[in-house]
Design an enzyme around this catalytic site. Sequence first.
Site, PDB file in Angstrom:
ATOM      1  N   GLU A   1      19.271 -32.688  31.294  1.00 14.78           N
ATOM      2  CA  GLU A   1      18.014 -32.177  31.835  1.00 14.78           C
ATOM      3  C   GLU A   1      16.789 -32.848  31.245  1.00 14.78           C
ATOM      4  O   GLU A   1      15.714 -32.841  31.836  1.00 14.78           O
ATOM      5  CB  GLU A   1      17.921 -30.659  31.621  1.00 14.78           C
ATOM      6  CG  GLU A   1      17.956 -30.206  30.177  1.00 14.78           C
ATOM      7  CD  GLU A   1      19.374 -30.059  29.653  1.00 14.78           C
ATOM      8  OE1 GLU A   1      19.515 -29.716  28.488  1.00 14.78           O
ATOM      9  OE2 GLU A   1      20.320 -30.303  30.423  1.00 14.78           O
TER      10      GLU A   1
ATOM     11  N   ASP B   1       4.811 -68.249  41.281  1.00 14.38           N
ATOM     12  CA  ASP B   1       3.914 -69.245  41.833  1.00 14.38           C
ATOM     13  C   ASP B   1       3.819 -70.398  40.835  1.00 14.38           C
ATOM     14  O   ASP B   1       4.161 -70.248  39.668  1.00 14.38           O
ATOM     15  CB  ASP B   1       2.542 -68.591  42.055  1.00 14.38           C
ATOM     16  CG  ASP B   1       1.581 -69.490  42.797  1.00 14.38           C
ATOM     17  OD1 ASP B   1       2.032 -70.510  43.343  1.00 14.38           O
ATOM     18  OD2 ASP B   1       0.384 -69.178  42.820  1.00 14.38           O
TER      19      ASP B   1
ATOM     20  N   ASP C   1       0.956 -63.763  48.368  1.00 13.81           N
ATOM     21  CA  ASP C   1       2.044 -63.294  47.511  1.00 13.81           C
ATOM     22  C   ASP C   1       2.305 -61.799  47.665  1.00 13.81           C
ATOM     23  O   ASP C   1       3.305 -61.290  47.141  1.00 13.81           O
ATOM     24  CB  ASP C   1       1.721 -63.579  46.039  1.00 13.81           C
ATOM     25  CG  ASP C   1       1.580 -65.057  45.742  1.00 13.81           C
ATOM     26  OD1 ASP C   1       2.418 -65.822  46.249  1.00 13.81           O
ATOM     27  OD2 ASP C   1       0.645 -65.430  45.017  1.00 13.81           O
TER      28      ASP C   1
ATOM     29  N   ASN D   1      32.403 -31.404  25.302  1.00 13.21           N
ATOM     30  CA  ASN D   1      32.241 -29.962  25.122  1.00 13.21           C
ATOM     31  C   ASN D   1      32.912 -29.180  26.236  1.00 13.21           C
ATOM     32  O   ASN D   1      33.580 -28.158  26.017  1.00 13.21           O
ATOM     33  CB  ASN D   1      30.752 -29.604  25.080  1.00 13.21           C
ATOM     34  CG  ASN D   1      30.178 -29.750  23.684  1.00 13.21           C
ATOM     35  OD1 ASN D   1      30.901 -30.031  22.742  1.00 13.21           O
ATOM     36  ND2 ASN D   1      28.878 -29.588  23.561  1.00 13.21           N
TER      37      ASN D   1
ATOM     38  N   ASN E   1      22.566 -26.953  23.405  1.00 12.08           N
ATOM     39  CA  ASN E   1      22.123 -28.040  24.267  1.00 12.08           C
ATOM     40  C   ASN E   1      20.646 -28.358  24.027  1.00 12.08           C
ATOM     41  O   ASN E   1      20.236 -29.527  24.005  1.00 12.08           O
ATOM     42  CB  ASN E   1      22.352 -27.644  25.734  1.00 12.08           C
ATOM     43  CG  ASN E   1      22.491 -28.853  26.631  1.00 12.08           C
ATOM     44  OD1 ASN E   1      23.228 -29.775  26.318  1.00 12.08           O
ATOM     45  ND2 ASN E   1      21.777 -28.846  27.751  1.00 12.08           N
TER      46      ASN E   1
END
Length: 909
Positions: A331, A373, A655, A719, A744
């Site tokens: 997360e 370029d 470009d 886990n 966690n």
Amino acid sequence: MNKLIPQVRLAPPGENPRTTPRTRKAAELDARTREVGAKLAGFSARPARDVLRALNSSPRGLRQDQVLERVERHGPNTVAHERVPHWTAQLAKSFWNPFIGVLVVLAAVMYWQDPADPGVYILTSMVLISGLLRFWQEFRSARSAEALKALVTTSCAVQRRWGEQPGTEEIPMEQVVPGDLVRLAAGDMVPADLRLLTAKDLMVSQAALSGESLPVAKADTRAHDLGQQTTTDPVEADNLCLMGTSVTSGTATGVVVATGAHTYFGSMAGALSGERPQTAFDLGVRRVSFLLIRFMLVMVPVVFAINGFTKGDWDQALLFSISVAVGLTPEMLPMVVSANLARGAVAMSRHKVVVKQLNAIQNLGAMDVLCTDKTGTLTEDRIVLDRYLDTRGEADREVLEYAYLNAHFQTGLRNLMDQAVIDRVDEAEEVVVDHLFTMVDEIPFDFARRRMSVVLRRNELPGPAPEHTLITKGAVEEVLDRCGHMMDRGERVELTGRLRAHVTALSERHNREGLRVLAVATRTFPAERDGEERQTYSVADESGLTLVGFLAFLDPPKRDAADALRALAENGVAVKVVTGDNELVAARVCADVGLDASELVTGAEIDGIDDVELIELARGTTVFAKVNPVQKARIVRALKADGHTVGFLGDGINDAAALREADVGVSVDTAVDIAKESADIILLEKDLMVLERGVLMGRQTFGNTIKYIKMTASSNFGNVFSVLVASAFIPFQPMLAIHLLVQNLCYDISQLAIPWDRMDEEYLKKPRTWDAKGIGRFMVRIGPISSVFDISTFLVMWYVFQADSPAQQTLFQTGWFVEGLLSQTLIVHMIRTRKIPFIQSRASLPVLVMTGAVMVFGLWLPFSPLASALSMQPLPMSYFPWLIGTLLAYCALTQVVKGWYVRRYHSWL
């Protein structure tokens, strides 16, 4: 127009989406630009008086009422460009992430089960911290980029009528309207598309549109008045000046025929704005995200079913399975990625690199092909005199002296080649004693003759001047046409047909080397006419000249260009030159900097093949010359389709399309606006060495991000595997949902310092790309290592500490919580390097401090006042020797498996 903007070829049905052009945008670019180009070509072919009449204008300018009416009808003279989204849109986008979506759903389910569950608040905190930090980093970056792009208001001189009296005034370019009369001088930006009415010695730089490094001559006549074929390409029309170009020398007056989006520049810019194609970073994140989500969708129902059937409490089983889902969800990925990218952006800014799009840092590290370029990147973006040669092709100082006198004494504005001659003499400290000469007259440059002459008198000769010397410099063919003799080893000989062919071939040979060649010729005249010194000369006197020699000019390569190219090659980045300049110049420059130009391809050749053939051609080609905007974009798409992560470095409107197609677009702060807006990264110095440092920073940023994903995925998988085993054999919940969530959260906090970690030098030597399959493989092979020691901890708690009944479940859960948290945190050091941690490779101080603090917190938590609220209890002291032994064995086994994995798969991170 066919030459400049060819028809876009569409990819075959079913082709890889990365190879398929954004057909709608490409078609808009093509059709709109063709339409505008045809209209401009029409203005070019008509007499000036007809153009003024069609625009309802006059040689005295527009009246004020006409200006107001046209402002209302045509709007401001601005082109389409991207704007930074409102902060609310940026905020919403920061939370638009699959992982955050999973957490929101899980929090909603937990809230539905029990609104007072502390897990709801933990999940909500995770969502808010992750999303808000990403928003803040993106918001600051966007605002910094916007400040960089904010340009000082540019003005132009227009002639307008106040009452009946015409007058010239300076106005912002945005206020120019069709029909305005604009006055141009050296250094001016062309504010709109102009049809020239008058011009004197006008030279215009069109590099932003065409890619040509040298300025081109412009005149105020129709092309066919000079005996040339009328062009349908507005860039090549000699009596049109287009928005986005600039005046290098001379003066002119032109009438505005188009403004804003209706200009040639604007038609291209408008079609280039909008949604970008997905980059390698975007695709990589998506693949990794959905890999983890698919894995979660398989594992969570299994955990739910096992716990429900074995424990009989389906509500608790649901909460526990939700916690497992959280454990499988990285997360903090958006937050860690944002912190990684933000740190990379700050570090790069110290090296003159401004990051507009944070994701571009990752792409820069993954880049294995750089299309660049030529002008200003490999070359110094200035014209220098490379050689001064006699008619045999040997260096001759006399040729330089004549050229210097011609350039020094002319009274018109010097062009770049005149200045290059003067600079060459000054740099060599070879002073030509110009005070010994006095200018009698000059014959100015014009575009029909393509040459200019000065007439000089020597001051040191006693008495009346016996003769005047005319010195002519100009285009080879035009000067040769006026020559009857040439100098050969100090002797004046007749310029026969054989010798004429010889000197012509000599000039062409230097042209093929990429040099711009001019001829120098002289003639002497009696100083007196009718008893008085002659004061005036004309074009007719430019005849019977004696050819002295040639001047060869070049935009020279940068001194460090070859070193930069070698550094990029050593770091796994292949450089391909994609330029609008001609193939001879491109080949010469590339050869000078060590690039292989033997397989040079031109834009005309690209037009003759389809996308599949272009992929094969681009694979073995280093130099592409005379390519237009659409061809540049096709080259980038072909390289991407071939599996490369492509960067493009450019600064012109020509470009912009390729900059948007590339995985990472790089421009410079002096580029045209649309190029800067199309780019992801802006260099404050157009230097490949700067870019090379950015590449290494990108790889470090990418490596730290991959560390987080692999650490989290493998440890969380371990886990969950342990949970499956415990759920099947232990009669109570092996760990409560709140334990999993706190564990966690602590683990994620320990990893927040990863953006400040260092990467091993070996890792930085190769481009790095996302590999979802490799992450999955890593997860299932490394993750179960922790499960071995989780299971050993189960056995210790069950048999040694007698935590074998529901009455002792709190002790069991606390013991596994501490072991699980410490082993998860240690994995940060085990996985961050393929070497032996702490010995061969040590983490940075922030990582050491953060992981150490989390481990101390985990040890303290069972003894803290928070223990009862979290359903924990103090652990006996006899537990800790077992814990130390478990952690040491865990590190040893991980190192052994790591060595096997590196040998088996030849990779680690």
